[in-house]
Design an enzyme around this catalytic site. Structure first.
Site, PDB file in Angstrom:
ATOM      1  N   GLU A  48       1.723   1.871  -3.443  1.00  0.00           N
ATOM      2  CA  GLU A  48       0.474   2.249  -4.114  1.00  0.00           C
ATOM      3  C   GLU A  48       0.104   3.704  -3.822  1.00  0.00           C
ATOM      4  O   GLU A  48      -0.480   4.386  -4.664  1.00  0.00           O
ATOM      5  CB  GLU A  48      -0.650   1.292  -3.691  1.00  0.00           C
ATOM      6  CG  GLU A  48      -0.435  -0.108  -4.251  1.00  0.00           C
ATOM      7  CD  GLU A  48      -1.430  -1.121  -3.724  1.00  0.00           C
ATOM      8  OE1 GLU A  48      -1.462  -1.333  -2.494  1.00  0.00           O
ATOM      9  OE2 GLU A  48      -2.187  -1.689  -4.526  1.00  0.00           O
ATOM     10  N   GLY A  82       0.814  -1.206   0.000  1.00  0.00           N
ATOM     11  CA  GLY A  82       0.000   0.000   0.000  1.00  0.00           C
ATOM     12  C   GLY A  82       0.855   1.267   0.000  1.00  0.00           C
ATOM     13  O   GLY A  82       0.414   2.318  -0.480  1.00  0.00           O
ATOM     14  N   GLU A  90       2.797  -8.130  -1.451  1.00  0.00           N
ATOM     15  CA  GLU A  90       1.551  -8.723  -0.950  1.00  0.00           C
ATOM     16  C   GLU A  90       1.496 -10.232  -1.175  1.00  0.00           C
ATOM     17  O   GLU A  90       0.923 -10.974  -0.383  1.00  0.00           O
ATOM     18  CB  GLU A  90       0.338  -8.065  -1.611  1.00  0.00           C
ATOM     19  CG  GLU A  90      -0.002  -6.685  -1.072  1.00  0.00           C
ATOM     20  CD  GLU A  90       0.776  -5.553  -1.733  1.00  0.00           C
ATOM     21  OE1 GLU A  90       1.803  -5.832  -2.391  1.00  0.00           O
ATOM     22  OE2 GLU A  90       0.362  -4.383  -1.584  1.00  0.00           O
TER      23      GLU A  90
HETATM   24  C1  3H9 Z   1      -0.819  -4.270   1.698  1.00  0.00           C
HETATM   25  O1  3H9 Z   1      -0.184  -3.268   1.678  1.00  0.00           O
HETATM   26  C2  3H9 Z   1      -2.149  -4.429   1.040  1.00  0.00           C
HETATM   27  C3  3H9 Z   1      -2.490  -3.315   0.084  1.00  0.00           C
HETATM   28  O2  3H9 Z   1      -2.017  -3.586  -1.213  1.00  0.00           O
HETATM   29  C4  3H9 Z   1      -3.984  -3.189  -0.068  1.00  0.00           C
HETATM   30  C5  3H9 Z   1      -4.678  -2.307   0.850  1.00  0.00           C
HETATM   31  C6  3H9 Z   1      -6.136  -2.107   0.516  1.00  0.00           C
HETATM   32  N1  3H9 Z   1       1.473  -3.804   9.249  1.00  0.00           N
HETATM   33  O3  3H9 Z   1       9.915  -6.897   9.913  1.00  0.00           O
HETATM   34  P1  3H9 Z   1      10.290  -6.089  11.097  1.00  0.00           P
HETATM   35  C7  3H9 Z   1       5.618  -4.648  12.170  1.00  0.00           C
HETATM   36  S1  3H9 Z   1      -0.288  -5.663   2.523  1.00  0.00           S
HETATM   37  C8  3H9 Z   1       1.573  -3.899  10.588  1.00  0.00           C
HETATM   38  O4  3H9 Z   1      10.821  -6.790  12.284  1.00  0.00           O
HETATM   39  P2  3H9 Z   1      12.406  -4.832   9.582  1.00  0.00           P
HETATM   40  C9  3H9 Z   1       6.202  -6.007  12.481  1.00  0.00           C
HETATM   41  O5  3H9 Z   1       5.204  -6.913  12.847  1.00  0.00           O
HETATM   42  C10 3H9 Z   1       1.228  -5.154   3.281  1.00  0.00           C
HETATM   43  N2  3H9 Z   1       2.735  -4.158  11.215  1.00  0.00           N
HETATM   44  O6  3H9 Z   1      11.302  -4.885  10.714  1.00  0.00           O
HETATM   45  C11 3H9 Z   1       7.149  -5.675  13.596  1.00  0.00           C
HETATM   46  O7  3H9 Z   1       6.396  -5.522  14.768  1.00  0.00           O
HETATM   47  P3  3H9 Z   1       7.006  -5.929  16.170  1.00  0.00           P
HETATM   48  C12 3H9 Z   1       2.338  -5.087   2.306  1.00  0.00           C
HETATM   49  C13 3H9 Z   1       3.827  -4.310  10.477  1.00  0.00           C
HETATM   50  O8  3H9 Z   1      13.055  -3.513   9.740  1.00  0.00           O
HETATM   51  C14 3H9 Z   1       7.668  -4.292  13.206  1.00  0.00           C
HETATM   52  O9  3H9 Z   1       6.704  -3.766  12.288  1.00  0.00           O
HETATM   53  N3  3H9 Z   1       3.561  -4.811   3.022  1.00  0.00           N
HETATM   54  C15 3H9 Z   1       3.786  -4.224   9.085  1.00  0.00           C
HETATM   55  O10 3H9 Z   1      13.233  -6.072   9.588  1.00  0.00           O
HETATM   56  C16 3H9 Z   1       9.021  -4.308  12.542  1.00  0.00           C
HETATM   57  O11 3H9 Z   1       8.992  -5.242  11.477  1.00  0.00           O
HETATM   58  C17 3H9 Z   1       4.322  -5.790   3.488  1.00  0.00           C
HETATM   59  O12 3H9 Z   1       4.057  -6.960   3.319  1.00  0.00           O
HETATM   60  C18 3H9 Z   1       2.546  -3.960   8.472  1.00  0.00           C
HETATM   61  N4  3H9 Z   1       2.423  -3.841   7.141  1.00  0.00           N
HETATM   62  O13 3H9 Z   1      11.606  -4.876   8.219  1.00  0.00           O
HETATM   63  C19 3H9 Z   1       5.544  -5.353   4.244  1.00  0.00           C
HETATM   64  N5  3H9 Z   1       5.027  -4.425   8.604  1.00  0.00           N
HETATM   65  O14 3H9 Z   1       8.195  -5.056  16.355  1.00  0.00           O
HETATM   66  C20 3H9 Z   1       5.711  -6.182   5.475  1.00  0.00           C
HETATM   67  C21 3H9 Z   1       5.820  -4.616   9.663  1.00  0.00           C
HETATM   68  O15 3H9 Z   1       5.875  -5.689  17.107  1.00  0.00           O
HETATM   69  N6  3H9 Z   1       6.801  -5.728   6.289  1.00  0.00           N
HETATM   70  N7  3H9 Z   1       5.102  -4.551  10.797  1.00  0.00           N
HETATM   71  O16 3H9 Z   1       7.355  -7.375  15.993  1.00  0.00           O
HETATM   72  C22 3H9 Z   1       8.108  -5.991   6.007  1.00  0.00           C
HETATM   73  O17 3H9 Z   1       8.443  -6.586   5.016  1.00  0.00           O
HETATM   74  C23 3H9 Z   1       9.130  -5.552   7.015  1.00  0.00           C
HETATM   75  O18 3H9 Z   1       8.476  -5.367   8.238  1.00  0.00           O
HETATM   76  C24 3H9 Z   1       9.879  -4.253   6.646  1.00  0.00           C
HETATM   77  C25 3H9 Z   1      10.770  -3.825   7.869  1.00  0.00           C
HETATM   78  C26 3H9 Z   1      10.764  -4.508   5.447  1.00  0.00           C
HETATM   79  C27 3H9 Z   1       8.928  -3.136   6.373  1.00  0.00           C
END
Ligand code: 3H9
Length: 696
Positions: A109, A106, A129
Site C-alpha cells: 500500500e 501496508g 491481510e
Molecule cells: C497490514 O499490513 C494492514 C494494513 O493493510 C493496514 C494498515 C492500516 N509485523 O515469518 P517469519 C515477524 S497487516 C510484526 O518467520 P519469513 C515474525 O513474527 C500485515 N512482525 O519470516 C517473526 O518474528 P520472530 C500484512 C512481523 O522470512 C519475524 O518477523 N502483512 C510481521 O519466513 C520473521 O517472520 C503480512 O501479513 C509484521 N507484519 O517470512 C505479512 N511480519 O522472529 C506477514 C513478520 O520474533 N508476514 N513479523 O518470530 C509474513 O508473511 C512473513 O513474515 C514474511 C517473512 C513473508 C514477511
C-alpha cells in the site's frame, strides 16, 4: 546519511535524488518509527530545493512486509500510515519505490502511493491481510483494482497470495524490473530520468480505466463469490474484501476509502481476526524449542533414505526431492516399489497438468528419487525415515537393522503416528540419534510435522531435524512421547465421545454436520470413512465389540469400497446416510443397554466432541508432552482441519474461559463418567487462578 528516526535514514546523492531507507528488522514492518520517518523524510525531501526525486527503499532482506502486527489492538501512536502515504502521493517530485523481498499488506500500500515502482526480479507483491482475518486498510482495496484490474485484485485480496515481478510488470503493478542485484542503482536512475524528463506524477487513485469492465459487468462479484464459497466457508474477511473492491468500482475514490475504513475496523474487532492473528504468532513460536539455539551444533543432511514406498513413504520422499535432496526409497518387493514410484510420478504429473510445475521439474524430482530393494543402500544416508505400517515388533526389527547398516551420525527417524519412540530407540545402540517424524497424510501436501523428541534424542539431532523441516517447508511442532502424541491422542478422545453419542441415538450424519458447521472440513465419521474403517482392524480378533468392528465385519471398509458409516455414489463419491447402519447402531446400543435419548442438542454434541479434546490437551501440557498450549493449536489447525478462525482447541477454550470449561467438563463427568471426562489437574489449577492455557 541522516537518521530521520531510528528506523528511517535519509541521504541525498550528487544528482539530487533523495533515498529514504527503512531499516526496521526483521521485516521492516510499519511501526510508529517507520511511519514517522517516512512522513518526515518526505517532508524534508519536498522542502529541499536541491532534491529532484525520491526513492523509497528498504535495508535488509525485504521491502516493508506490512503493518506492525504487534501494534494491533493497542492505541495507535501518530502519525497514521495515511499521513505518511499522503506525503508520498502528493509530493511534487517523482517518488519511486524500490522493491525487493516481499512488499506485503501496508508495504504494498505504501508502494502504491509512490508514482512509480521498480522491482527486484525476485520480489513478491501481495495483500495477505485476509490471512489475518483483515483487509488492506490503507487504500489497498481501492488502488489495487485500479492497477491490476478487478478480477486479479479480487483474487489477490481474497487469497492473500502474492505475485512475482514478471506478473506484476504484466499487470502494471510495477513499471520496471531491475537487473539482478542492482535494485537501488536502477531505481535511482529511474527516478533521475523521471525528474529530468519531467514525467507525469502518476497517482493510482486517479485512474479508472481498469474498473470499466466490472462497471459494465456487475455480475463479476457474485460470480467470484460463488467461485470461492467452498474455500472461504466460515471466514468473514473474504466477503469484506470483496465488498471493498465492489466499492472501488461503484464509488468515487474517497467514498471507497471510507467503506474500506469501516470494514477494516469491523474485521479488526472480529473474533475471527483475533484468532487468526493469534495463530500467525503461534505458528512462528512453534519453531522455538527451549535449549535449541542458533549455536546448537547441526549435522549435515545431504541424502535421505525412506523405508517403505507406500502412500506415506512416497509422500515423504516427494518433500525431499522437491527441494533438491536426493532420496533412496527401499521396498521389500519389486512390484511394490514399482507401484510406489509410479504413484509418485503420477502425483507430480498431476501437479504439472495443473500448471504448478513444469515437466522438466517432474523429471528433475524423479531423477532425485532412487528406488531399491536393499536396505544396505541406506548406508550413506544422513537421515533415514522408516514409514512402514504400525506394528511395534516390525519397527523394532527394522531399527535393529538400520542401526547395523547406517553410518555413525546418521539420524534415524520413525514415522509412527502413535507408538512409543523410546521403545523403538532402545533397540539401537544409538538412541540419541533416534526421533519420531510424524508426517500427516498426504505427506507431500500436509504442512504439519509432529517431531517426537524421545527421552534420549540428542539436541543436535532435534536442531538438525527442525532445520530439515524448514527446508522441506513443513511446520514442525516438537512433542513428547505418549500414545498418539498430541494430535492423535486428542483425536482419540473426540472419537470415543462421538461414538458414545451415536449410541445414544444421534445419527453419525448429525454429529458430522455439527462438527462441519463448527468449521472442520468434515466430521469424525466422514473422516473415518475416508481413512478406511479397517485401519488397525483385524478380522481374526474382531469380536463385534464396537460399531466400527460391526461395520467392518459386515464388509464395510469406508469410502474405498463405497460403504462405511455412509454409502457413497460410485461415480461422484457423494455420501448419503444409510438407514441400515443406523439400525446396526441401535441394535448394538440395545445390546449394551444404552438408553436412547431424543433431547440431545447440537450444543451438547459440539461440547461433548470438543471438550474432551481440550481436557486431554491440558493433560498433555501438564505432562510436558507439548511445550506450550499454542503448539497444540498449531497441530490441530495444520493437521486436523481445526478452523484457523477459531484459533485452535486451546485458544477456543481460553476464549470460553478455563473456569467455564472446567464447570462443563465436571458436569459431563458427573453425567457420563469415563476417564476422558476426569478434569485435568492443570485445568483445575488454571481455572482456580483465573488464568488461561496461554498463561500456563
Ligand atoms: C497490514 O499490513 C494492514 C494494513 O493493510 C493496514 C494498515 C492500516 N509485523 O515469518 P517469519 C515477524 S497487516 C510484526 O518467520 P519469513 C515474525 O513474527 C500485515 N512482525 O519470516 C517473526 O518474528 P520472530 C500484512 C512481523 O522470512 C519475524 O518477523 N502483512 C510481521 O519466513 C520473521 O517472520 C503480512 O501479513 C509484521 N507484519 O517470512 C505479512 N511480519 O522472529 C506477514 C513478520 O520474533 N508476514 N513479523 O518470530 C509474513 O508473511 C512473513 O513474515 C514474511 C517473512 C513473508 C514477511
Amino acid at each position: 546519511m541522516t537518521a530521520i528516526t531510528d528506523m528511517v535514514d535519509y541521504e541525498v546523492n550528487d544528482d539530487g535524488i533523495a533515498v529514504l531507507t527503512v531499516d526496521n528488522p526483521p521485516v521492516n514492518a510499519l511501526s510508529q518509527g517507520v511511519r514517522q520517518g517516512l512522513l518526515e523524510g518526505m517532508q524534508k525531501a519536498t522542502a529541499d530545493d536541491d532534491v529532484k526525486a525520491v526513492v523509497l527503499h528498504c535495508a535488509g532482506k525485504t521491502f516493508i512486509a506490512g503493518a506492525d502486527i504487534t501494534e494491533f489492538g493497542k492505541p495507535m501512536q501518530p502519525p497514521s500510515l495515511f499521513d505518511a502515504q499522503d506525503a508520498i502521493e502528493n509530493c511534487p517530485k517523482p517518488v519511486v519505490a524500490a522493491i525487493h523481498g516481499t512488499a506485503l499488506g501496508g508495504g504494498l500500500e505504501v508502494a502504491m502511493v509512490a508514482h512509480y515502482r521498480v522491482g527486484d526480479p525476485n520480489a513478491k507483491y501481495g495483500l495477505p491481510e485476509v490471512n489475518l482475518g483483515l483487509l488492506p486498510g490503507a487504500g489497498g482495496t481501492q488502488r489495487l483494482p485500479r492497477v491490476v484490474g478487478v478480477q486479479k485484485a479480487l483474487e489477490m485480496v481474497t487469497s492473500g497470495k502474492p505475485i512475482g515481478s514478471k506478473e506484476a510488470l504484466e499487470h502494471g503493478l510495477i513499471d520496471k524490473i531491475a537487473p539482478e542485484n542492482q535494485l537501488l542503482e536502477a531505481a535511482v536512475a529511474f527516478a533521475a530520468q523521471a525528474a529530468n524528463e519531467g514525467w507525469e506524477l502518476k497517482k493510482i487513485r486517479d485512474r479508472d480505466e481498469k474498473l470499466k469492465e466490472a462497471k459494465e459487468n456487475p455480475g463479476i462479484f457474485d460470480g467470484f463469490r460463488r467461485a470461492i464459497a467452498r474455500k472461504t466457508r466460515g471466514f468473514v474477511a473474504p466477503e469484506y474484501n470483496i465488498q471493498c473492491v465492489e466499492a472501488a468500482v461503484n464509488k468515487p475514490f474517497e467514498e471507497g476509502l471510507k467503506v474500506e475504513r469501516e470494514l477494516f475496523m469491523k474485521c479488526m474487532t472480529s473474533p475471527e481476526s483475533a484468532a487468526q492473528r493469534y495463530y500467525f504468532f503461534a505458528e512462528r513460536q512453534a519453531g522455538r524449542v527451549p535449549g535449541i539455539e542458533k549455536d546448537t551444533p547441526r549435522r549435515d543432511i545431504r541424502t535421505v533414505g525412506v523405508l517403505g514406498a507406500g502412500t506415506m513413504g512416497g509422500g515423504i520422499s516427494m518433500n525431499f526431492a522437491n527441494v533438491g535432496i536426493p532420496v533412496t526409497i527401499v521396498e521389500r518387493e519389486q512390484a511394490a516399489l514399482d507401484r510406489g514410484l509410479a504413484v509418485i510420478r503420477k502425483n507430480y504429473e498431476r501437479t504439472a497438468k495443473k500448471g504448478r510445475m513444469s515437466m522438466d521439474d517432474v523429471e528433475r524430482c524423479m531423477s532425485l528419487i532412487n528406488g531399491s530393494l536393499d536396505k544396505q543402500d541406506f548406508a550413506d544416508c544422513d537421515l533415514v525415515i522408516e514409514a512402514v505400517f504400525e506394528n511395534m515388533e516390525l519397527k523394532k526389527t527394522i531399527f535393529r537393522e538400520l542401526d547395523s547398516i547406517c553410518k555413525p551420525g546418521a539420524i534415524l527417524a520413525t514415522n509412527t503416528s502413535a507408538l512409543d519412540v523410546d521403545e523403538i530407540a532402545a533397540e539401537t545402540k544409538r538412541p540419541e540419534d533416534v526421533l519420531g517424524l510424524h508426517f500427516f497424510s498426504p505427506a507431500n501436501i500436509m504442512r504439519l510435522l509432529e517431531m517426537v523428541r524421545a527421552e534420549k534424542t540428542a539436541d543436535d539431532v532435534l536442531a538438525t531435524s527442525l532445520d530439515v523441516a524448514k527446508r522441506i517447508k513443513k511446520i514442525a511442532v516438537v512433542v513428547g512421547v505418549c500414545p498418539g502424541f498430541v494430535g492423535n491422542r486428542m483425536l482419540f478422545q473426540r472419537g470415543a465421545e462421538a461414538n458414545r453419542i451415536i449410541l445414544e441415538g444421534v445419527t453419525p450424519a448429525r454429529v458430522d454436520q455439527v462438527i462441519y458447521d463448527f468449521g472442520f472440513p468434515m466430521g469424525p465419521f466422514a473422516m473415518s470413512d475416508l481413512a478406511g474403517l479397517d485401519i488397525g482392524w483385524d478380522e481374526k480378533t474382531s469380536s463385534s465389540s464396537s460399531v466400527r468392528e460391526i461395520l467392518c465385519e459386515s464388509g464395510r471398509r469406508g469410502q474405498k469400497n463405497g460403504r462405511g458409516y455412509y454409502v457413497y455414489d460410485t461415480e461422484t463419491r457423494a455420501s448419503s446416510p444409510d438407514p441400515e447402519v443406523e439400525q446396526m447402531i441401535r441394535d448394538f446400543a440395545a445390546k449394551q443397554g444404552i438408553e436412547q435419548r431424543d433431547d440431545i442438542s447440537d450444543e451438547e454434541i459440539l461440547e461433548r466432541c470438543l471438550l474432551p479434546m481440550v481436557n486431554e490437551g491440558a493433560k498433555i501440557l501438564d505432562e510436558g508432552k507439548a511445550i506450550r498450549s499454542s503448539d497444540i493449536d498449531v497441530v490441530w489447525v495444520n493437521g486436523y482441519g481445526w478452523p484457523v478462525y477459531r484459533g485452535g482447541p486451546m485458544y477456543w477454550a481460553d476464549q470460553m474461559g478455563t473456569a467455564k470449561v472446567l464447570e462443563k467438563v465436571k458436569a459431563y463427568s458427573e453425567k457420563l463418567g469415563g476417564e476422558h471426562w476426569k478434569p485435568s489437574a492443570l485445568l483445575e489449577k488454571l481455572a482456580g487462578e483465573g488464568k488461561g492455557f496461554a498463561q500456563a
